[in-house]
Each structure stands twice: as C-alpha cells, then as structure tokens.
Design a protein around this motif. Structure first.
Motif, PDB file in Angstrom:
ATOM      1  N   ILE A   1      -2.300  -0.023   8.172  1.00  0.00           N
ATOM      2  CA  ILE A   1      -2.919   0.811   7.140  1.00  0.00           C
ATOM      3  C   ILE A   1      -3.469  -0.073   5.700  1.00  0.00           C
ATOM      4  O   ILE A   1      -3.799   0.309   5.012  1.00  0.00           O
ATOM      5  CB  ILE A   1      -1.901   1.810   6.617  1.00  0.00           C
ATOM      6  N   ALA A   2      -3.215  -1.639   5.643  1.00  0.00           N
ATOM      7  CA  ALA A   2      -3.761  -2.367   4.774  1.00  0.00           C
ATOM      8  C   ALA A   2      -4.178  -3.690   5.455  1.00  0.00           C
ATOM      9  O   ALA A   2      -4.121  -4.809   4.819  1.00  0.00           O
ATOM     10  CB  ALA A   2      -2.345  -2.680   3.944  1.00  0.00           C
ATOM     11  N   ARG A   3      -5.012  -3.558   6.392  1.00  0.00           N
ATOM     12  CA  ARG A   3      -5.709  -4.669   6.932  1.00  0.00           C
ATOM     13  C   ARG A   3      -7.002  -4.760   6.028  1.00  0.00           C
ATOM     14  O   ARG A   3      -7.790  -3.885   5.841  1.00  0.00           O
ATOM     15  CB  ARG A   3      -6.380  -4.519   8.436  1.00  0.00           C
ATOM     16  N   GLU A   4      -7.008  -6.142   5.651  1.00  0.00           N
ATOM     17  CA  GLU A   4      -8.098  -6.373   4.736  1.00  0.00           C
ATOM     18  C   GLU A   4      -9.639  -5.768   4.882  1.00  0.00           C
ATOM     19  O   GLU A   4      -9.761  -6.020   6.615  1.00  0.00           O
ATOM     20  CB  GLU A   4      -8.221  -7.993   4.543  1.00  0.00           C
ATOM     21  N   PRO A   5     -10.228  -5.232   4.190  1.00  0.00           N
ATOM     22  CA  PRO A   5     -10.394  -5.224   2.825  1.00  0.00           C
ATOM     23  C   PRO A   5      -9.306  -4.181   2.255  1.00  0.00           C
ATOM     24  O   PRO A   5      -9.186  -3.962   1.070  1.00  0.00           O
ATOM     25  CB  PRO A   5     -11.646  -4.991   2.442  1.00  0.00           C
ATOM     26  N   LYS A  28       8.965   7.471   4.355  1.00  0.00           N
ATOM     27  CA  LYS A  28       8.472   9.115   4.845  1.00  0.00           C
ATOM     28  C   LYS A  28       7.107   9.543   4.383  1.00  0.00           C
ATOM     29  O   LYS A  28       6.449  10.051   4.889  1.00  0.00           O
ATOM     30  CB  LYS A  28       9.785   9.848   4.603  1.00  0.00           C
ATOM     31  N   LYS A  29       6.949   9.228   3.004  1.00  0.00           N
ATOM     32  CA  LYS A  29       5.722   9.492   2.281  1.00  0.00           C
ATOM     33  C   LYS A  29       4.492   8.996   2.968  1.00  0.00           C
ATOM     34  O   LYS A  29       3.499   9.694   3.155  1.00  0.00           O
ATOM     35  CB  LYS A  29       5.786   9.072   0.893  1.00  0.00           C
ATOM     36  N   ALA A  30       4.927   7.876   3.653  1.00  0.00           N
ATOM     37  CA  ALA A  30       3.550   7.329   4.241  1.00  0.00           C
ATOM     38  C   ALA A  30       3.605   7.502   5.579  1.00  0.00           C
ATOM     39  O   ALA A  30       2.785   7.136   6.513  1.00  0.00           O
ATOM     40  CB  ALA A  30       3.645   5.729   4.318  1.00  0.00           C
TER      41      ALA A  30
END
Length: 164
Positions: A77-81, A112-114
């Motif tokens: 969920i946070a692969r660049e960029p 949990k929120k994610a």
C-alpha cells in the motif's frame, strides 16, 4: 510519527524525546515469487514480530506508539511513489522497572482501520518516550510447514527528537 495533535501537545512541553523505529513483519506469505511484483512481497513463510519495551529507570513514563503499515493483506500500500501514514496510535504508561510488549496480534488490532487480517503485514511501529528505554525486536520466520524456524533478537537504538 505522532499525529499533529500529539505533536502540538508535545511541543508545549519543549523537551527532548527518544524515538525508536521498529520494523515489523507479521503474517503468512503463501505466494511464490513470480515475474510480476504483485505475487509475493517476501519469501514464502510464516512471519512474526514481537517488540519488547522496558522502562529500566526509576520514573514512570507515558509511551506513545504509532503503527504505520506499508503492506497490508499481502498488498503493497506504500510502494514508491505511494506513501502511508499512521493507521493506529496507542499509549501505555510504564511504571519504573516494568515492561510491555506488542506482538502480531496487537499490530493487527492497531491496523484494523487499514483493513489488516491474518495475511502479510509489514511496516513500522514508532515508539516515542520522554525517557530512554530498552527496546528489543524479536523476529521469527518459519517455512509454511513450520519445520525450520529461525529467530533474530535485535536491539533498537533510540534517536533524539527535540520539539519546541
């Protein structure tokens, strides 16, 4: 990183804080590496992380923990960029000469929120304290048949954060 409200509250105290950034890897990776990046983030296996926090001093302290995922449900969920912020925050009061721990169960609860479940989760727990602590991460991995476990115990060094 703490939330903006926490930073404002911390800035009012105008003091130095100690920050411990701990990597976590939790869950099961069943997929094999393939030619495409979406198949597998890490090697097949069962991963767990346990984070130990010890207040070895004579003063009680409040510890803030921020949970920041980069992989949830076996998806980056946070692969660049792309980037990802805090998905959960927790506080704990540690009395003198007391310890606490966070494990994959706690990490899943805080994410949990994610949308976290028992699948692979990777990210950071940022631990912030006004006093220096002992922080140790314990990483365990085994194959899917649970026949070849390995364990690594890693002390986490603090960094200084001055606010105000």
């Amino acid at each position: 990183m703490p939330t903006p409200d926490m930073l404002k509250q911390m800035a009012l105290t105008k003091r130095k804080y100690f920050v411990y950034n701990v990597k976590f890897v939790c869950g099961m990776q069943k997929n094999k590496f393939e030619s495409e990046c979406e198949g597998a983030i890490v090697s097949r296996g069962i991963y767990s992380t346990e984070i130990n926090i010890l207040n070895y001093g004579p003063k009680e302290t409040t510890v803030i923990k921020a949970f920041i995922p980069v992989v949830v449900n076996n998806k980056a969920i946070a692969r660049e960029p792309e980037t990802q912020g805090i998905a959960g925050v927790d506080r704990v009061v540690l009395k003198p000469f007391n310890a606490t721990m966070d494990d994959c169960c706690k990490i899943t609860e805080m994410l949990k929120k994610a949308g976290a479940d028992d699948q692979l989760k990777i990210g950071f727990v940022e631990i912030i304290s006004p006093i220096q602590l002992e922080v140790v991460a314990v990483y365990t991995v085994t194959n899917l048949e649970q026949t070849n476990p390995t364990i690594n115990v890693v002390p986490v060094e603090p960094r200084s954060l001055s606010i105000g």
